[in-house]
Design an enzyme around this catalytic site. Structure first.
Site, PDB file in Angstrom:
ATOM      1  CG  ASN A   9       9.332   7.722   0.204  1.00 44.20           C
ATOM      2  OD1 ASN A   9       9.614   8.426   1.176  1.00 44.20           O
ATOM      3  ND2 ASN A   9      10.129   6.771  -0.252  1.00 44.20           N
ATOM      4  CE  LYS A  11      12.361   8.298  -2.635  1.00 42.80           C
ATOM      5  NZ  LYS A  11      13.121   7.806  -3.785  1.00 42.80           N
ATOM      6  CG  HIS A  93      12.678   3.131  -0.207  1.00 41.32           C
ATOM      7  ND1 HIS A  93      13.843   3.460  -0.854  1.00 41.32           N
ATOM      8  CD2 HIS A  93      11.666   3.638  -0.943  1.00 41.32           C
ATOM      9  CE1 HIS A  93      13.536   4.147  -1.952  1.00 41.32           C
ATOM     10  NE2 HIS A  93      12.219   4.264  -2.019  1.00 41.32           N
ATOM     11  CD  GLU A  95      15.867   6.336  -2.011  1.00 39.31           C
ATOM     12  OE1 GLU A  95      15.289   6.913  -1.074  1.00 39.31           O
ATOM     13  OE2 GLU A  95      15.604   6.559  -3.208  1.00 39.31           O
ATOM     14  CD  GLU A 163       9.392   2.081  -4.401  1.00 41.05           C
ATOM     15  OE1 GLU A 163       8.689   3.019  -4.780  1.00 41.05           O
ATOM     16  OE2 GLU A 163      10.313   2.208  -3.574  1.00 41.05           O
ATOM     17  N   GLY A 169      13.937   7.318  -8.902  1.00 43.20           N
ATOM     18  CA  GLY A 169      14.601   8.621  -8.991  1.00 43.20           C
ATOM     19  C   GLY A 169      15.451   8.796 -10.240  1.00 43.20           C
ATOM     20  CB  SER A 209      10.540   7.171 -12.738  1.00 47.09           C
ATOM     21  OG  SER A 209      11.898   7.283 -12.311  1.00 47.09           O
ATOM     22  N   GLY A 230       7.805   8.967  -5.343  1.00 43.32           N
ATOM     23  CA  GLY A 230       8.823   9.757  -4.660  1.00 43.32           C
ATOM     24  C   GLY A 230       8.787  11.196  -5.145  1.00 43.32           C
TER      25      GLY A 230
HETATM   26  P1  PGA Z   1      10.655   8.161  -7.453  1.00 43.31           P
HETATM   27  O1  PGA Z   1      10.832   7.340  -6.092  1.00 43.31           O
HETATM   28  O2  PGA Z   1       9.183   8.278  -7.716  1.00 43.31           O
HETATM   29  O3  PGA Z   1      11.300   9.497  -7.195  1.00 43.31           O
HETATM   30  O4  PGA Z   1      11.346   7.382  -8.519  1.00 43.31           O
HETATM   31  C1  PGA Z   1       9.988   6.277  -5.783  1.00 43.31           C
HETATM   32  C2  PGA Z   1      10.337   5.724  -4.432  1.00 43.31           C
HETATM   33  O5  PGA Z   1      11.522   5.648  -4.088  1.00 43.31           O
HETATM   34  O6  PGA Z   1       9.440   5.340  -3.653  1.00 43.31           O
END
Ligand code: PGA
Length: 251
Positions: A9, A11, A93, A95, A163, A169, A209, A230
């Site tokens: 992803n 983003k 997601h 976010e 998630e 993140g 992560s 991500g």
């Molecule tokens: P991250 O994000 O791997 O940067 O923690 C994962 C995601 O939001 O899908």
């Protein structure tokens, strides 16, 4: 058992120059035992899909509007993603739930639109740190799943991504045991609505992560069928190592 899925992803990251990543990944992807998906910003989908043709890399969107078309400035319909070459779309997601106030009902409507457009939808669920600390994790993800997955979902057209919000993140990764516990619980909820057989075949991903250094510990867990990645998906060597790991273990 379906093949594992390594989904990246991006983003709101990446310009046209970033598409060179597809060439760099081609070697890692060749003969990979898992499916590989990259979800770039919508504006890059068509170019990425053209570049990825014949490479076993699937391309997906990060969101879609529930309506087919109309006066919705700035939004993208599921059929537009498919028309641009996308095969998948990430929905719900955390976010988007946080930044755009998306509810489970909104996500279900988007998932129905995605299904009608022939896209595989990756529906994300996950608890906040406060909810985990309060012992509400399984209740929260159960409610999200019930509210956001369409009744007509099948293992072929729907993927669930667990998630935890506190792990996205942040570098604060869930333990493999935590991921396994929640992914298994999600499968149980899926079995109640879609049946045991569909639940066994539905892919449940872990995200938050994930990196080359920790992918092995997650993929050993029986109910973790892949990863939604991500930050590490933006680094070619990291993402290639995540894909290669899944190839080496032959899953
Ligand atoms: P991250 O994000 O791997 O940067 O923690 C994962 C995601 O939001 O899908």
């Amino acid at each position: 058992m379906s093949k594992k899925l390594a989904a990246g992803n991006w983003k709101m990251n990446g310009l046209a120059a970033s598409l060179a990543e597809i060439d760099a990944l081609a070697g890692a992807v060749k003969g990979a035992g898992c499916e590989v998906l990259i979800c770039p910003p919508a504006i890059l989908i068509a170019q990425m899909a053209a570049k990825a043709k014949g490479s076993n890399v699937f391309v997906g969107g990060q969101d879609c509007h529930p309506k087919v078309s109309g006066a919705h400035t700035g939004d993208v319909a599921a059929a537009m993603l498919a028309d641009a070459g996308a095969s998948h779309v990430i929905l719900g997601h955390s976010e988007r739930r946080a930044d755009h106030g998306e509810s489970d009902a909104d996500i279900r409507a988007k998932a129905e639109a995605a299904g009608a457009a022939g896209l595989v939808r990756i529906i994300c669920v996950g608890e906040t740190e406060g909810e985990r600390d309060a012992g509400q994790t399984l209740a929260v993800i159960g409610t999200q799943l019930d509210g956001s997955v369409p009744d007509a979902a099948t293992a072929a057209d729907t993927v669930i991504a667990y998630e935890p919000v506190w792990a996205i993140g942040t570098g604060q990764v869930a333990s493999p045991e935590q991921a396994q516990e929640v992914c298994a619980a999600l499968r149980t909820v899926i079995a109640q609505t879609l049946g045991e057989d569909a639940a066994a075949r539905t892919r449940v991903l872990y995200g938050g992560s994930v990196k080359a250094a920790n992918i092995a510990s997650f993929m050993r867990e029986p109910d973790v069928d892949g990863a939604l990645v991500g930050g590490a998906s933006l680094v070619v060597d990291e993402f290639a190592a995540i894909i290669r790991y899944q190839k080496h273990v032959g899953v």
